[in-house]
Enzyme design. Structure first.
Site, PDB file in Angstrom:
ATOM      1  N   PRO A 134      -4.450  35.590  52.957  1.00  0.00           N
ATOM      2  CA  PRO A 134      -4.056  34.727  54.075  1.00  0.00           C
ATOM      3  C   PRO A 134      -2.927  33.780  53.693  1.00  0.00           C
ATOM      4  CG  PRO A 134      -6.152  34.008  53.165  1.00  0.00           C
ATOM      5  CD  PRO A 134      -5.771  35.260  52.434  1.00  0.00           C
ATOM      6  N   GLU A 135      -2.085  33.468  54.659  1.00  0.00           N
ATOM      7  CA  GLU A 135      -0.987  32.528  54.454  1.00  0.00           C
ATOM      8  C   GLU A 135      -1.278  31.265  55.265  1.00  0.00           C
ATOM      9  OE1 GLU A 135       2.801  34.583  54.669  1.00  0.00           O
ATOM     10  OE2 GLU A 135       1.886  36.396  53.883  1.00  0.00           O
ATOM     11  N   LYS A 170      -3.267  26.829  49.713  1.00  0.00           N
ATOM     12  CA  LYS A 170      -4.468  27.642  49.904  1.00  0.00           C
ATOM     13  C   LYS A 170      -5.747  26.873  49.597  1.00  0.00           C
ATOM     14  CE  LYS A 170      -1.769  31.709  49.715  1.00  0.00           C
ATOM     15  NZ  LYS A 170      -1.131  32.758  48.965  1.00  0.00           N
ATOM     16  N   GLN A 204      -9.066  31.265  46.286  1.00  0.00           N
ATOM     17  CA  GLN A 204      -8.500  32.363  45.498  1.00  0.00           C
ATOM     18  C   GLN A 204      -8.495  33.618  46.363  1.00  0.00           C
ATOM     19  OE1 GLN A 204      -7.071  31.462  42.993  1.00  0.00           O
ATOM     20  NE2 GLN A 204      -8.126  29.789  41.979  1.00  0.00           N
ATOM     21  N   ARG A 249       0.800  19.497  42.233  1.00  0.00           N
ATOM     22  CA  ARG A 249       1.850  20.466  41.930  1.00  0.00           C
ATOM     23  C   ARG A 249       2.466  21.070  43.191  1.00  0.00           C
ATOM     24  NH1 ARG A 249      -1.323  23.527  38.531  1.00  0.00           N
ATOM     25  NH2 ARG A 249      -1.327  25.231  40.021  1.00  0.00           N
ATOM     26  N   ASN A 284       3.774  36.183  51.705  1.00  0.00           N
ATOM     27  CA  ASN A 284       4.704  37.310  51.718  1.00  0.00           C
ATOM     28  C   ASN A 284       5.217  37.690  53.104  1.00  0.00           C
ATOM     29  OD1 ASN A 284       6.129  38.971  49.985  1.00  0.00           O
ATOM     30  ND2 ASN A 284       4.876  40.723  50.574  1.00  0.00           N
ATOM     31  N   ARG A 311       6.182  41.695  44.548  1.00  0.00           N
ATOM     32  CA  ARG A 311       5.473  41.813  45.830  1.00  0.00           C
ATOM     33  C   ARG A 311       6.306  42.711  46.750  1.00  0.00           C
ATOM     34  NH1 ARG A 311       2.571  37.130  47.046  1.00  0.00           N
ATOM     35  NH2 ARG A 311       1.742  38.309  48.799  1.00  0.00           N
TER      36      ARG A 311
END
Ligand SMILES: [Zn+2]
Length: 263
Positions: free
Chosen positions: A2-3, A53, A70, A125, A169, A253
């Site tokens: 998932p994005e 995420k 994850q 980060r 992606n 990818r």
């Protein structure tokens, strides 16, 4: 995987189920989290925030449940008291009078104070989230031209969560098609016009996907519907120039693009 738009919609579902309702039952699988269970009963979920995420579930008492799914983790919404049949391993259960939210299989779960959130290694980060409506195209442009990012190739930069959080992606290929850019460019080599268009698309496309992806046209009262123009369209003619869409691999990818009009 998932994005940002899919993760935000999952967070919306969790909020719709439980936000603002006093918790009647709280259960954590990890022994380190169990001491927090009793104190969270009677509190409510103020909001479910997405950070790339990761999900931050904010409780009314100030503590925050951090979870990162994850590849495996998944949230479910069920009626209070229901125990879905599944082979997945339950990690978290937060229940109100009518609904419960359940987290399965995730391994990165923690209870944090606001101070710990501010110092969390993953959260510190990652860059600003593309679905955060306070983020503007001007902010994004400034970030593109920042010395940290301006020498990076766009194909890799767009997947780097420290640049912007929430892109994955399918969004990277759709954003580059929209702006007519080939994937090897670096921000420092773009014209001001290209930089401007890219900054706009970096926000507009994820937001359009969030608002409309998977929804029927009749339910959208204004504006366009999100559609894939190149993603998973290998061999089909490009809508803009008619050249056939190609698939290749970039930064390990799958990468889809139109060599006819992405220059
Ligand atoms: Zn084309």
């Amino acid at each position: 995987m998932p994005e940002g738009p899919e993760i935000r919609r999952a967070a919306d579902n969790l909020e719709a189920a439980i936000q603002g309702k006093p918790l009647t039952s709280v259960w954590f699988a990890f022994p380190a989290l169990q001491p927090f269970q009793a104190g969270l009963i009677g509190q409510h979920v103020v909001r479910v925030q997405t950070c790339g995420k990761a999900l931050l579930t904010h409780f009314s008492g100030g503590l925050v449940l951090y979870s990162h799914n994850q590849l495996y983790g998944v949230w479910r919404v069920v009626k209070a008291g229901a125990e879905p049949k599944t082979t997945r391993i339950l990690r978290v259960r937060l229940e109100s009078a009518d609904k419960a939210i359940l987290l399965y299989s995730a391994s990165e779960i923690a209870i944090l104070t606001a101070e710990q959130v501010a110092q969390h290694p993953f959260l510190t980060r990652i860059g600003p989230d593309v679905l955060d409506n306070t983020l503007t195209a001007a902010d994004v442009k400034q970030r593109l031209l920042n010395p940290r990012f301006r020498r990076r190739q766009l194909d890799a930069l767009l997947l780097d969560q420290s640049f912007l959080a929430g892109l994955g992606n399918y969004l990277r290929v759709e954003i580059l098609w929209e702006t007519g850019l080939a994937p090897h460019h670096k921000p420092q080599a773009l014209s001001d016009e290209q930089c401007e268009a890219l900054s706009q698309a970096l926000l507009a496309i994820p937001r359009l996907s969030y608002q409309t992806r998977g929804r029927a046209q009749e339910n959208i009262h204004h504006g366009a519907l999100f559609r894939f123009r190149v993603f998973h369209r290998t061999g089909e003619p490009c809508e803009r120039c008619g050249h056939l869409i190609e698939k290749t691999t970039r930064t390990s990818r799958p990468f889809y693009w139109c060599p006819g009009c992405q220059k």
